[in-house]
Design a protein around this motif. Sequence first.
Motif, PDB file in Angstrom:
ATOM      1  N   GLU A   1       0.835  -1.199   0.000  1.00 59.93           N
ATOM      2  CA  GLU A   1       0.000   0.000   0.000  1.00 59.93           C
ATOM      3  C   GLU A   1       0.870   1.250   0.000  1.00 59.93           C
ATOM      4  OE1 GLU A   1      -3.138   0.096   2.886  1.00 59.93           O
ATOM      5  OE2 GLU A   1      -3.611  -2.033   2.605  1.00 59.93           O
ATOM      6  N   GLN A   2       1.992   1.168   0.672  1.00 59.73           N
ATOM      7  CA  GLN A   2       2.982   2.244   0.666  1.00 59.73           C
ATOM      8  C   GLN A   2       4.328   1.630   0.315  1.00 59.73           C
ATOM      9  OE1 GLN A   2       2.333   5.492   1.125  1.00 59.73           O
ATOM     10  NE2 GLN A   2       0.146   5.110   1.513  1.00 59.73           N
ATOM     11  N   LEU A   3       5.035   2.246  -0.617  1.00 56.67           N
ATOM     12  CA  LEU A   3       6.338   1.716  -0.977  1.00 56.67           C
ATOM     13  C   LEU A   3       7.310   1.882   0.188  1.00 56.67           C
ATOM     14  CD1 LEU A   3       6.817   2.901  -4.667  1.00 56.67           C
ATOM     15  CD2 LEU A   3       6.557   0.565  -3.842  1.00 56.67           C
ATOM     16  N   PRO A   4       8.080   0.850   0.477  1.00 56.15           N
ATOM     17  CA  PRO A   4       9.070   0.974   1.557  1.00 56.15           C
ATOM     18  C   PRO A   4      10.135   2.001   1.203  1.00 56.15           C
ATOM     19  CG  PRO A   4       9.409  -1.045   0.316  1.00 56.15           C
ATOM     20  CD  PRO A   4       8.135  -0.460  -0.193  1.00 56.15           C
ATOM     21  N   LYS A   5      10.757   2.575   2.212  1.00 56.73           N
ATOM     22  CA  LYS A   5      11.758   3.616   2.000  1.00 56.73           C
ATOM     23  C   LYS A   5      13.108   3.187   2.566  1.00 56.73           C
ATOM     24  CE  LYS A   5       8.352   7.363   2.124  1.00 56.73           C
ATOM     25  NZ  LYS A   5       7.931   8.620   2.796  1.00 56.73           N
ATOM     26  N   SER A   6      14.135   3.783   2.014  1.00 57.66           N
ATOM     27  CA  SER A   6      15.487   3.517   2.489  1.00 57.66           C
ATOM     28  C   SER A   6      15.626   3.999   3.926  1.00 57.66           C
ATOM     29  CB  SER A   6      16.505   4.228   1.596  1.00 57.66           C
ATOM     30  OG  SER A   6      17.815   3.968   2.029  1.00 57.66           O
ATOM     31  N   GLU A   7      16.331   3.198   4.731  1.00 57.47           N
ATOM     32  CA  GLU A   7      16.476   3.507   6.148  1.00 57.47           C
ATOM     33  C   GLU A   7      17.955   3.532   6.545  1.00 57.47           C
ATOM     34  OE1 GLU A   7      13.545   1.310   8.805  1.00 57.47           O
ATOM     35  OE2 GLU A   7      13.586  -0.005   7.047  1.00 57.47           O
ATOM     36  N   THR A   8      18.195   4.153   7.670  1.00 59.32           N
ATOM     37  CA  THR A   8      19.490   3.982   8.339  1.00 59.32           C
ATOM     38  C   THR A   8      19.327   2.814   9.300  1.00 59.32           C
ATOM     39  OG1 THR A   8      20.055   6.325   8.169  1.00 59.32           O
ATOM     40  CG2 THR A   8      21.209   5.036   9.839  1.00 59.32           C
ATOM     41  N   VAL A   9      20.123   1.777   9.105  1.00 58.96           N
ATOM     42  CA  VAL A   9      19.947   0.536   9.864  1.00 58.96           C
ATOM     43  C   VAL A   9      21.285   0.144  10.493  1.00 58.96           C
ATOM     44  CG1 VAL A   9      19.246  -1.891   9.772  1.00 58.96           C
ATOM     45  CG2 VAL A   9      18.115  -0.207   8.298  1.00 58.96           C
ATOM     46  N   PHE A  10      21.207  -0.323  11.708  1.00 57.61           N
ATOM     47  CA  PHE A  10      22.379  -0.829  12.422  1.00 57.61           C
ATOM     48  C   PHE A  10      22.129  -2.292  12.768  1.00 57.61           C
ATOM     49  CE2 PHE A  10      24.606  -1.321  16.662  1.00 57.61           C
ATOM     50  CZ  PHE A  10      25.884  -1.401  16.127  1.00 57.61           C
ATOM     51  N   VAL A  11      22.892  -3.199  12.114  1.00 55.19           N
ATOM     52  CA  VAL A  11      22.802  -4.627  12.406  1.00 55.19           C
ATOM     53  C   VAL A  11      23.978  -4.982  13.308  1.00 55.19           C
ATOM     54  CG1 VAL A  11      22.721  -6.962  11.456  1.00 55.19           C
ATOM     55  CG2 VAL A  11      21.740  -5.062  10.151  1.00 55.19           C
ATOM     56  N   LYS A  12      23.670  -5.541  14.466  1.00 56.54           N
ATOM     57  CA  LYS A  12      24.738  -5.805  15.442  1.00 56.54           C
ATOM     58  C   LYS A  12      24.828  -7.299  15.774  1.00 56.54           C
ATOM     59  CE  LYS A  12      21.934  -5.099  19.640  1.00 56.54           C
ATOM     60  NZ  LYS A  12      21.813  -4.361  20.904  1.00 56.54           N
ATOM     61  N   ASN A  13      26.016  -7.704  16.139  1.00 61.23           N
ATOM     62  CA  ASN A  13      26.284  -9.048  16.668  1.00 61.23           C
ATOM     63  C   ASN A  13      25.925 -10.168  15.699  1.00 61.23           C
ATOM     64  OD1 ASN A  13      27.140  -7.868  19.069  1.00 61.23           O
ATOM     65  ND2 ASN A  13      25.076  -7.927  19.952  1.00 61.23           N
ATOM     66  N   ALA A  14      26.040  -9.933  14.395  1.00 62.26           N
ATOM     67  CA  ALA A  14      25.714 -10.959  13.400  1.00 62.26           C
ATOM     68  C   ALA A  14      26.987 -11.646  12.914  1.00 62.26           C
ATOM     69  CB  ALA A  14      24.970 -10.332  12.222  1.00 62.26           C
ATOM     70  N   THR A  15      26.788 -12.833  12.340  1.00 55.36           N
ATOM     71  CA  THR A  15      27.878 -13.495  11.612  1.00 55.36           C
ATOM     72  C   THR A  15      27.829 -12.953  10.194  1.00 55.36           C
ATOM     73  OG1 THR A  15      27.718 -15.489  12.965  1.00 55.36           O
ATOM     74  CG2 THR A  15      28.799 -15.689  10.813  1.00 55.36           C
ATOM     75  N   ILE A  16      28.869 -12.230   9.789  1.00 52.08           N
ATOM     76  CA  ILE A  16      28.848 -11.494   8.520  1.00 52.08           C
ATOM     77  C   ILE A  16      29.746 -12.166   7.495  1.00 52.08           C
ATOM     78  CG2 ILE A  16      29.291  -9.279   7.408  1.00 52.08           C
ATOM     79  CD1 ILE A  16      28.730  -7.948  10.098  1.00 52.08           C
ATOM     80  N   TRP A  17      29.133 -12.582   6.380  1.00 50.50           N
ATOM     81  CA  TRP A  17      29.867 -13.168   5.253  1.00 50.50           C
ATOM     82  C   TRP A  17      30.252 -12.014   4.320  1.00 50.50           C
ATOM     83  CZ3 TRP A  17      29.511 -18.749   3.830  1.00 50.50           C
ATOM     84  CH2 TRP A  17      29.012 -19.532   4.897  1.00 50.50           C
ATOM     85  N   THR A  18      31.472 -11.548   4.428  1.00 50.20           N
ATOM     86  CA  THR A  18      31.858 -10.332   3.704  1.00 50.20           C
ATOM     87  C   THR A  18      32.158 -10.580   2.229  1.00 50.20           C
ATOM     88  OG1 THR A  18      34.237 -10.555   4.158  1.00 50.20           O
ATOM     89  CG2 THR A  18      32.888  -9.407   5.820  1.00 50.20           C
TER      90      THR A  18
END
Length: 1009
Positions: A560-577
């Motif tokens: 109904e509403q298009l999602p918008k770009s956000e500032t997001v902080f993902v913490k404590n994850a296993t990151i596959w760089t």
Amino acid sequence: MMKQISTLVLGLTLTSLCHAQETFPRNGAYDERKGQYAFTNATIVVDSKTTITNGTLLIENGTIREVSKQVKIPAGAVVVDLKGKYIYPSLIDLDSDYGMPEVKREPRASGRQTPQLESNKKGAFGWNQAIQPENDASATFVIDNKKGADLRKIGFGTVLTHQHDGIVRGNGVLVTLTDESANKALLNGKASAHFSFSKGTSTQTYPSSGMGSVALLRQNYYDADWYAKGGKTKETNLSLEAFNQIKTLPSFFETNDKYSALRADKIGDEFGIQYIIKGGGDEYQRLDEIKGTKATLILPLNFPSAYDVTDPWDAEMITINQLKHWEMAPSNASTMAKGGVNFTLTASDLKNKADFWDKIRTAIEYGLPKDKALEALTTTPAKLIKAEGQVGSLKAGMLANFLITSDDLFSKENVIYENWIQGKKFIVAPVNAPDFRGNYSFSINKESTGKLEISGTPDKPEYQIILKDTVKIKPKVILSNELITLTYQPEKKNPGTVRLTGWINGKNLSGEGILPNGKAAIWTATLTENYKAIAKKDTASLKTKETGPILYPFVGFGNEQLPKSETVFVKNATIWTNEKEGILQNADVIIQNGKIAKVGKGLSAPSGARTVDGTGKHLTNGIIDEHSHIALFAINEGSQSSTAEVRMSDVINPDDVNIYRQLAGGVTTSHLLHGSANAIGGQSALIKLKWGTTQSEMLIPEAKTIKFALGENVKQSNWGDVARVRFPQTRMGVEQVYFDHFIRAKAYAKSWKDYNSAGKKTGLEVPRKDLELEALAEILDSQRFITCHSYVQSEINMLMHVADSLNFKINTFTHILEGYKMADKMKNRNIGGSTFADWWAYKMEVKEAIPYNAALMYHEGITVAINSDDAEMARRLNQEAAKTVTFGGVPEEEAWKMVTLNPAKLLHVDNRMGSIKAGKDADLVLWNAHPLSIYARPEFTMIEGTVYFDRKEDVAKQEKMTLERERLIQKMLNEKADGKPTQKPQGTQPRMWHCEDVIGIHAEHEEGK
């Protein structure tokens, strides 16, 4: 004295004859009077902004002489008192086939047909039958009394008509709906130019797809320009000559859906033409994009009827898209009006023209202002066709094309009495028809039979006989002036018809008749109560009918509403760089402005950021599918051995639910390839799966690739004997196709290089722009990259040999199930391999495929990708990548790169995607488990910092979709209960495309016909 009188009479006669200015000989005496009429005391609607009360309209010889409150009526003029009545301009329709020859299509035979590669049209015309600019509507126009009468009845006086056949259809003509002669009706014999994406009656093989139609039209524009600048010295081409003549006229483009409208406008932008676009009625679904075209639209009124959803199983066949379009289609015009989009309205798509006013009033109920409706039917079409000085309003000097009505033109009670066209009266309904509506006591042979009730409108009365106060019968009635005939069956158990005929006698009815037993009867109907008209509603205060919300895209799971770009902080994850840092444990990522801002441990959340706890979860970049056919309206233009000119970007379908499904599987980017029906296919499109956004927002334009193919599909020799026409028919022929086309592309590139370096100064002729050779020249210049469909070792060796010989590079062999046999040769040439994990044995060409293929190529140092070529498989490409760990011992990180970084490298976009690195696009997936596990599923999928799939939101979305679906079904059930027309549910099955599919959306079907 006698001589003087004779001279005077002769002078008057000669004056009248001179005034008539006719070039045709006469057989008999004609009425030579001036045709002066003064219509007085009327409410005259000059146009949507000007209304004169108690005004007079004076016409003379088919032209309006004066319109005002104070008109000096000439002696001898016929005065018509229209007190209490209205005068409006007659309506104009810009999409008509009135007076045109019938378009006869040859019936399609079952099975494959012998290809017709060249035009069978006689004469020095263009090479393709779908391009017919030489069609001159003024030479084929004839008066059509039946169609003309149908259009006059609903208020039309002028139409723009053309031959609805082909991609370039020739010129249109502006004609009035007079019944006198074509010479009188024809206002402008070269009024417009007409286009579409439908190849029409052309039996020629090319084009066989929507992208082929686009390419053919684009090439025609370039050819016409070349022809005008000197090409005509090399050949005579009557089609290009005609095209150059019509392309300066107002240009009309017929489309049948929102995306084809946008596609048409894109072509117009390329060639500096602002098309007037005939729409499909769903433009409201993409208002902002439609508004951005700045095009005037011609909007149809064929709103769909409700579906008969009484049977729950039938209801299950109907999609959310169909349900919502039924509800919202009537709001299309009002949405355009509110959005500031200029438009006209057309009756052309209505099967029954008599439904026209019901549809217009429905549009008004859904918010279309009446003044906008009037503009769309009068002044706007007149301006578009540059005829505002002739038709569309009621001003001095204009044609006397006007309507006489009983009421406001848009009132449900309104009656169109007369439609005057070029000063000639056409009676639609008697102006002074007797009004005998009311309640009557009804008797036969002086015995009371019951009641007769007459309601409806004066021009269309409705009758009902009530016998013994209970039995209600609708008699069949014929009313002619003041004579009336009624027939009815009083008893259903004992069929027998009462036949009565009579006349109106003051306020009563009486007459004679025959009873079912054959006896004569005398009958009377005595008025007991006058008809009580329903009080008019205050239309100014009427509420607009409400509808559900627009969805982006307009399908199930739409937003109904298009999602918008956000500032997001993902913490404590296993990151596959996918970078040298490898897999980071308990690490953080900051996403800002659509990019990856920081990657590391112990980071702090920026102000205002949404924090996501990634504890126990894995964060990866999004999966990139190197070989996909989702989100396309068609995939093969298989009509010629090379179709390098076609572009998959022309047929992107943002409404494909597979976009959403693949987001749910962690896919963020898909490489949309042409099919494998020819040696040189079309230009590929790389898109990001931004669910709900536009075609242009999804497209990554800098990714310039093209599809080649080897194998059985290319030869088409397995299509049966009827198809053994198109070259090549052997694998040897395929090789020659490549040699031939690249040799010509080299010569083409040189001709342009010579012209650009010295030709402009020396007067060298401008080379012909060839869209096919242009794409191949880009390959030679390393500006476009080949992805080649391949299976068998021998053919792969062949193409590498051709490339070596002609000095071009093969970027990627896709499928490449025998890649393990020649990995060393591919490595030496830096050719990548995009393959299946474990598909084999599904046809003879893959009988030597092995599940170790990807691993063996990887160990040889080839950039290897795992692709899907399948809408369903793409949802689990993470699991396909995991198979390379099992088959061949590929390290987990390297296996993951096969569906992320490696395809990004093969597509030359690894500078912005494919790994988690500061500065790259924030295309990320948060998995609930190890991404190569069969138990892994995305918690969310993000593209450029915008979350397009969220598992929690998905649950809520499904619940909301269920409620919306049931709301619409209940609304349809109410429609049926109210006696409104319904249609049988028609299920739609979305196509899951594969390389070899050629049962695509052909040019004539591409718009949804």
